[in-house]
Scaffold this motif. Structure first.
Motif, PDB file in Angstrom:
ATOM      1  N   ALA A  82      -2.015   5.390 -11.690  1.00  0.00           N
ATOM      2  CA  ALA A  82      -2.411   4.046 -11.274  1.00  0.00           C
ATOM      3  C   ALA A  82      -1.404   3.469 -10.281  1.00  0.00           C
ATOM      4  CB  ALA A  82      -2.558   3.127 -12.484  1.00  0.00           C
ATOM      5  N   SER A  83      -0.112   3.640 -10.562  1.00  0.00           N
ATOM      6  CA  SER A  83       0.914   3.125  -9.664  1.00  0.00           C
ATOM      7  C   SER A  83       0.798   3.758  -8.281  1.00  0.00           C
ATOM      8  CB  SER A  83       2.299   3.390 -10.255  1.00  0.00           C
ATOM      9  OG  SER A  83       3.296   2.819  -9.445  1.00  0.00           O
ATOM     10  N   HIS A  84       0.589   5.060  -8.231  1.00  0.00           N
ATOM     11  CA  HIS A  84       0.441   5.756  -6.954  1.00  0.00           C
ATOM     12  C   HIS A  84      -0.802   5.254  -6.209  1.00  0.00           C
ATOM     13  CE1 HIS A  84       0.676   8.943  -4.000  1.00  0.00           C
ATOM     14  NE2 HIS A  84      -0.606   9.200  -4.220  1.00  0.00           N
ATOM     15  N   PHE A  85      -1.916   5.128  -6.928  1.00  0.00           N
ATOM     16  CA  PHE A  85      -3.153   4.667  -6.299  1.00  0.00           C
ATOM     17  C   PHE A  85      -2.984   3.272  -5.704  1.00  0.00           C
ATOM     18  CE2 PHE A  85      -7.218   2.501  -6.197  1.00  0.00           C
ATOM     19  CZ  PHE A  85      -8.025   3.436  -5.573  1.00  0.00           C
ATOM     20  N   TRP A  90      -3.021  -0.427  -1.434  1.00  0.00           N
ATOM     21  CA  TRP A  90      -2.864  -1.878  -1.340  1.00  0.00           C
ATOM     22  C   TRP A  90      -2.821  -2.285   0.124  1.00  0.00           C
ATOM     23  CZ3 TRP A  90      -3.399  -5.155  -5.235  1.00  0.00           C
ATOM     24  CH2 TRP A  90      -3.168  -6.505  -4.964  1.00  0.00           C
ATOM     25  N   SER A  91      -3.617  -3.235   0.522  1.00  0.00           N
ATOM     26  CA  SER A  91      -3.657  -3.701   1.906  1.00  0.00           C
ATOM     27  C   SER A  91      -2.947  -5.039   2.011  1.00  0.00           C
ATOM     28  CB  SER A  91      -5.106  -3.876   2.370  1.00  0.00           C
ATOM     29  OG  SER A  91      -5.776  -2.647   2.343  1.00  0.00           O
ATOM     30  N   LYS A  92      -2.028  -5.112   2.930  1.00  0.00           N
ATOM     31  CA  LYS A  92      -1.334  -6.383   3.182  1.00  0.00           C
ATOM     32  C   LYS A  92      -1.839  -6.981   4.450  1.00  0.00           C
ATOM     33  CE  LYS A  92       2.852  -5.933   0.612  1.00  0.00           C
ATOM     34  NZ  LYS A  92       4.247  -6.110   0.589  1.00  0.00           N
TER      35      LYS A  92
END
Length: 92
Positions: A82-85, A90-92
């Protein structure tokens, strides 16, 4: 002020839900939206909020703070997958 969404999982029976709720409330104006999901209006960043909440949870628990003000997120205790995904997508 920042718009923080906080989600958590406390994995051990008898965890300190009251203490964590107080810690979340200390971040600013807070409302429990669902069982383990809160909306908080706060001056804290997602990283600052995560660090404060980490003091109220155990190492086997998890917490995720999403700041919709600037689309940032900070987390602790997610599975490696989950952390890797989240990190990769994640889009900033």
């Amino acid at each position: 002020m920042r718009n923080l969404f906080i989600s958590y999982d406390l994995y051990k029976v008898g965890q300190n839900y009251t203490g964590l709720a107080k810690a979340i409330g200390s971040l600013g104006q807070a409302i429990k939206v669902q069982k383990s999901f809160w909306f908080v209006k706060s001056s804290k960043t997602s990283e600052e909020a995560r660090e404060l909440l980490n003091r109220s949870i155990d190492n086997n628990d998890s917490v995720m703070v999403i700041d919709t003000t600037d689309n940032s997120a900070a987390w602790f205790g997610l599975t490696q997958e989950a952390s890797h995904f989240v990190s990769e997508n994640w889009s900033k």
